[in-house]
Design an enzyme around this catalytic site. Structure first.
Site, PDB file in Angstrom:
ATOM      1  N   SER A  12      -9.758   1.114   4.919  1.00  0.00           N
ATOM      2  CA  SER A  12      -8.440   1.391   4.595  1.00  0.00           C
ATOM      3  C   SER A  12      -7.699   1.155   5.869  1.00  0.00           C
ATOM      4  O   SER A  12      -7.929  -0.202   6.272  1.00  0.00           O
ATOM      5  CB  SER A  12      -8.130   2.820   4.357  1.00  0.00           C
ATOM      6  OG  SER A  12      -6.755   3.218   4.146  1.00  0.00           O
ATOM      7  N   HIS A  13      -7.076   1.637   6.706  1.00  0.00           N
ATOM      8  CA  HIS A  13      -6.428   1.297   7.781  1.00  0.00           C
ATOM      9  C   HIS A  13      -7.263   1.664   9.223  1.00  0.00           C
ATOM     10  O   HIS A  13      -6.846   1.813  10.196  1.00  0.00           O
ATOM     11  CB  HIS A  13      -5.168   2.324   8.102  1.00  0.00           C
ATOM     12  CG  HIS A  13      -5.147   3.870   8.041  1.00  0.00           C
ATOM     13  ND1 HIS A  13      -5.730   4.416   6.848  1.00  0.00           N
ATOM     14  CD2 HIS A  13      -5.343   4.574   9.115  1.00  0.00           C
ATOM     15  CE1 HIS A  13      -6.107   5.529   7.349  1.00  0.00           C
ATOM     16  NE2 HIS A  13      -5.548   5.731   8.490  1.00  0.00           N
ATOM     17  N   LYS A  38     -13.303   4.665  -1.977  1.00  0.00           N
ATOM     18  CA  LYS A  38     -12.099   5.431  -2.551  1.00  0.00           C
ATOM     19  C   LYS A  38     -12.674   5.343  -4.125  1.00  0.00           C
ATOM     20  O   LYS A  38     -12.923   4.320  -4.688  1.00  0.00           O
ATOM     21  CB  LYS A  38     -10.789   4.726  -2.424  1.00  0.00           C
ATOM     22  CG  LYS A  38     -10.229   4.986  -1.061  1.00  0.00           C
ATOM     23  CD  LYS A  38      -8.823   4.288  -1.030  1.00  0.00           C
ATOM     24  CE  LYS A  38      -8.461   4.568   0.538  1.00  0.00           C
ATOM     25  NZ  LYS A  38      -7.437   3.928   0.833  1.00  0.00           N
ATOM     26  N   ASP A  70      -1.349  -2.236   5.223  1.00  0.00           N
ATOM     27  CA  ASP A  70      -2.554  -1.822   5.866  1.00  0.00           C
ATOM     28  C   ASP A  70      -3.591  -2.707   5.463  1.00  0.00           C
ATOM     29  O   ASP A  70      -3.588  -3.628   4.510  1.00  0.00           O
ATOM     30  CB  ASP A  70      -2.560  -0.353   6.001  1.00  0.00           C
ATOM     31  CG  ASP A  70      -3.072   0.202   4.452  1.00  0.00           C
ATOM     32  OD1 ASP A  70      -2.735  -0.543   3.334  1.00  0.00           O
ATOM     33  OD2 ASP A  70      -3.641   1.141   4.362  1.00  0.00           O
ATOM     34  N   ASP A  73      -6.096  -2.122   3.129  1.00  0.00           N
ATOM     35  CA  ASP A  73      -6.386  -2.554   1.651  1.00  0.00           C
ATOM     36  C   ASP A  73      -5.164  -2.455   1.017  1.00  0.00           C
ATOM     37  O   ASP A  73      -5.098  -2.238  -0.252  1.00  0.00           O
ATOM     38  CB  ASP A  73      -7.359  -1.267   1.477  1.00  0.00           C
ATOM     39  CG  ASP A  73      -6.904  -0.006   1.541  1.00  0.00           C
ATOM     40  OD1 ASP A  73      -5.718   0.556   2.260  1.00  0.00           O
ATOM     41  OD2 ASP A  73      -7.099   0.933   0.815  1.00  0.00           O
ATOM     42  N   ASP A 124      -2.563  -0.279   0.381  1.00  0.00           N
ATOM     43  CA  ASP A 124      -2.053   0.850  -0.239  1.00  0.00           C
ATOM     44  C   ASP A 124      -0.972   1.516   0.408  1.00  0.00           C
ATOM     45  O   ASP A 124      -0.460   2.295   0.065  1.00  0.00           O
ATOM     46  CB  ASP A 124      -3.083   2.063  -0.694  1.00  0.00           C
ATOM     47  CG  ASP A 124      -3.965   2.518   0.348  1.00  0.00           C
ATOM     48  OD1 ASP A 124      -3.617   2.083   1.653  1.00  0.00           O
ATOM     49  OD2 ASP A 124      -4.778   3.259  -0.027  1.00  0.00           O
ATOM     50  N   ARG A 125      -0.562   1.198   1.557  1.00  0.00           N
ATOM     51  CA  ARG A 125       0.549   1.421   2.410  1.00  0.00           C
ATOM     52  C   ARG A 125       1.369   0.426   2.884  1.00  0.00           C
ATOM     53  O   ARG A 125       1.054  -0.838   2.977  1.00  0.00           O
ATOM     54  CB  ARG A 125      -0.144   2.118   3.903  1.00  0.00           C
ATOM     55  CG  ARG A 125      -1.103   3.254   4.081  1.00  0.00           C
ATOM     56  CD  ARG A 125      -1.258   3.596   5.496  1.00  0.00           C
ATOM     57  NE  ARG A 125      -2.254   4.599   5.264  1.00  0.00           N
ATOM     58  CZ  ARG A 125      -2.451   5.514   6.423  1.00  0.00           C
ATOM     59  NH1 ARG A 125      -1.556   5.472   7.566  1.00  0.00           N
ATOM     60  NH2 ARG A 125      -3.253   6.462   6.225  1.00  0.00           N
TER      61      ARG A 125
END
Length: 463
Positions: A104-105, A114, A245, A247, A249-250
């Site tokens: 992720s971030h 996830k 970010d 991946d 998702d943000r």
């Protein structure tokens, strides 16, 4: 039997430092354990994707090996943004679950997983149960291993994204000038393909996937990571810039002046758009969200609900209540009106574009239209793992004794005449987080002083 490191099994996902707290043996054990769980629950097929981190290919291979050992059929989509994994799980009719290998971030030496089952997040007690199963060696061994299928989901995902712009004024869309910064994360290939299809002028920054993140770290919630994007927008006189970010998702957004449109402002804009077409709809925001979010939703005739922080909590609550929109101050946005309800920074960017073009508006108007409040960013400071939750409980007890107005769904959110303040324990790090909001700078200062005093009484300091 397999013992995961105690700090790897998190509240929302599985996450650790590769080579230290997270190794390939953990990925293999996760595959065997999750595969066993899925098989016993009536499922037999799972889709697997990975981000662009250097450790992701090895972890993904070990994960798939563990899954097929339990007889599970695996659909591998390869390098993919996390929303692509969610999209694949939702649209490939033969699969019942999905696992994304992603850090992720987080810093580049971190990685994790996830999980999603039947379109719902797999988190909390479910993840803890996997740890118990692995420690007991509670795995099924079928007579024959599962099979592996390779599938390219990118074309279908991008095609579905483009559908969101059908019916949008083509001339206005063609006049749009913007920049996209993927920070060398997994969104790069998606944005390259999208930009080739979209009308208008599109500037692409750092779209080459590189797990070393050589240009800047991919976390759009940190202002320093938006400097390249801000410079490109300003130097070329563009309408807006978007960033993702690692991946995707943000979502992070800046307007033509280089101002950051924080998640509260974006959620208000999305709520206006969604509720205009879904009157009375429910909107879920996390406990860190501005009061202006909840006030605006109510004023628009919607139903506003506060939920614990964390993308899994928001998704779960939306699914349980039939909410049409959700948002988190970390930049996760969840659309369940015309989309699938999962957090997708790329889809949120497309929805932002569609809304601006439909309204003939500029991104700067989103900033200016939001109610005038002053607030802190998320204040995150280290506290020992064994102390972070007890500190919050101590603060909660003192507040209860003083008859303060407290919402305790996730830490303590306290309403006062000056505004509100929040203190909660991070579910992903050995840290506490705080935030405060007021109508005035003076009021904000008083709220922060209250937070610091409460921390002092528990032997903790933000500095």
């Amino acid at each position: 039997m397999h013992e995961f490191s105690a700090e790897v099994l998190r509240a929302y996902d599985i996450r650790g430092v590769f080579g230290e707290t997270l190794v390939e043996a953990d990925a293999f054990a996760l595959g065997r354990t999750f595969g066993t769980h899925l098989w016993r629950s009536g499922g037999c097929s799972v889709v697997v994707g990975r981000d662009g981190r250097l450790s992701s290919p090895a972890l993904e291979a070990a994960l798939v090996d563990g899954l097929v050992r339990t007889g599970i059929e695996v659909v591998r989509i390869g390098l993919a943004a996390t929303p692509m994994l969610y999209f694949a799980e939702a649209t490939i009719g033969t699969v019942q679950a999905g696992i994304q290998v992603t850090g992720s971030h987080n810093p580049r030496d971190h990685n994790g997983f996830k999980l999603v089952v039947g379109g719902a997040p797999f988190f909390g007690r479910d993840i803890a149960r996997l740890g118990i199963m692995a420690a007991a060696g509670d795995w099924d061994m079928p007579a024959a291993p599962g099979k592996v299928e390779e599938r390219d989901i990118l074309p279908a995902y991008v095609s579905r994204l483009m559908q969101e712009l059908e019916g949008v004024d083509a001339e206005r869309l063609s006049s749009l000038r913007m920049a996209w910064d993927t920070g060398n994360g997994a969104a790069g290939p998606v944005i390259e393909r999208l930009a080739a299809l979209l009308p208008g002028e599109h500037h692409l920054l750092h779209t080459g996937v590189d797990g070393r993140f050589p240009n800047h770290h991919p976390d759009p919630t940190i202002e320093a990571n938006l400097l390249d994007l801000r410079q490109r927008v300003r130097s070329n006189g563009l309408d807006l810039g978007v960033a993702f970010d690692g991946d995707a998702d943000r979502l992070g957004v800046i307007d033509a002046s280089g101002r950051i449109l924080n998640a509260d402002r974006l959620l208000i804009a999305f709520a206006r758009d969604v509720l205009s077409r879904k009157p009375g709809g429910r909107v879920v925001a996390d406990v860190k969200a501005s009061s202006s979010v909840f006030d605006t939703v109510h004023r628009l005739g919607g139903k506003a609900e506060m939920a614990p922080s964390g993308h899994s909590h928001i998704k779960a609550r939306m699914k349980a209540t039939g909410a049409v929109l959700g948002g988190e101050t970390s930049g996760h946005f969840f659309f369940a009106d015309d989309w699938f309800g999962f957090d997708d920074g790329i889809y949120a960017a497309i929805r932002l574009i569609a809304g601006l073009v439909r309204d003939g508006a500029r991104a700067s108007e989103i900033h200016d239209a939001a109610p005038a409040v002053v607030n802190t960013p998320e204040l995150r400071f280290p506290v020992a793992e064994e102390r972070k939750f007890p500190v919050v409980e101590e603060v909660r007890a003192r507040l209860a004794a003083s008859n303060a107005q407290v919402n305790a769904i996730d830490g303590v959110r306290v309403d006062t005449p000056d505004g509100w303040w929040l203190l909660r324990a991070s579910n992903t790090q050995a840290a506490l987080t705080a935030r405060a909001e007021s109508a005035t700078e003076e009021g904000l200062g008083r709220l922060v002083a209250v937070i610091d005093e409460q921390l002092r009484m528990s032997g903790v300091s933000r500095t």
